[in-house]
Design a protein around this motif. Sequence first.
Motif, PDB file in Angstrom:
ATOM      1  N   UNK A  48      71.056  42.908  -6.562  1.00 52.68           N
ATOM      2  CA  UNK A  48      71.453  44.065  -7.366  1.00 52.68           C
ATOM      3  C   UNK A  48      72.155  45.149  -6.555  1.00 52.68           C
ATOM      4  N   UNK A  49      71.927  45.203  -5.254  1.00 54.53           N
ATOM      5  CA  UNK A  49      72.667  46.135  -4.396  1.00 54.53           C
ATOM      6  C   UNK A  49      74.082  45.634  -4.120  1.00 54.53           C
ATOM      7  N   UNK A  50      74.313  44.359  -4.320  1.00 54.75           N
ATOM      8  CA  UNK A  50      75.613  43.741  -4.053  1.00 54.75           C
ATOM      9  C   UNK A  50      76.485  43.622  -5.309  1.00 54.75           C
ATOM     10  N   UNK A  51      75.920  43.146  -6.383  1.00 57.30           N
ATOM     11  CA  UNK A  51      76.675  42.688  -7.556  1.00 57.30           C
ATOM     12  C   UNK A  51      77.301  43.838  -8.360  1.00 57.30           C
ATOM     13  N   UNK A  52      78.463  43.598  -8.923  1.00 53.75           N
ATOM     14  CA  UNK A  52      79.105  44.543  -9.841  1.00 53.75           C
ATOM     15  C   UNK A  52      78.662  44.206 -11.264  1.00 53.75           C
ATOM     16  N   UNK A  53      78.597  45.216 -12.122  1.00 53.99           N
ATOM     17  CA  UNK A  53      78.284  44.975 -13.516  1.00 53.99           C
ATOM     18  C   UNK A  53      76.968  45.550 -13.997  1.00 53.99           C
ATOM     19  N   UNK A  60      79.905  45.847  -4.432  1.00 53.61           N
ATOM     20  CA  UNK A  60      81.085  45.410  -5.180  1.00 53.61           C
ATOM     21  C   UNK A  60      81.690  46.536  -6.015  1.00 53.61           C
ATOM     22  N   UNK A  61      80.860  47.438  -6.510  1.00 57.06           N
ATOM     23  CA  UNK A  61      81.374  48.597  -7.240  1.00 57.06           C
ATOM     24  C   UNK A  61      82.213  49.466  -6.316  1.00 57.06           C
TER      25      UNK A  61
END
Length: 139
Positions: A48-53, A60-61
């Motif tokens: 969740x610290x990595x992923x966008x969305x 990624x954000x």
Amino acid sequence: MSKVFTLNTELLAFSRNYDTTHEDKATSARGQFIRAYPLRRLKDSTLDEYVIGKRTPSFCTYVEARTKAWANIQGATSFKFGIYFGKTQSDLSTRYRFTGKFGKTKKQAFNGGRALTPSATFFHGRMLHGEKIQTHHLG
């Protein structure tokens, strides 16, 4: 007039009139990114610290949206990160999405994307599209 004198005069005029606003914004965006995501944080980040969305700050954000002034990588889908959280045109359910290129499971895609994503390589001072970009001090 000599060519050297003309060139020096033109360079001096350019320097006096040049607006550094764009470079100042780019430098600020770079600094914010480096403070938020030093190299060690990317390596130790959770999904969740990595992923966008997820509509929360993430690696990624930052790469996709918060560093446009410095380096714009928009244009391709979020699959470029290996994994993202969201929908597709054919499936409107919101969930983790990944491509087999990065792994067969969510965990594999996360680890593969985090390690190999072009944006991570780009933002950590390596080569992308043949250009060396100064980002972190590596050493």
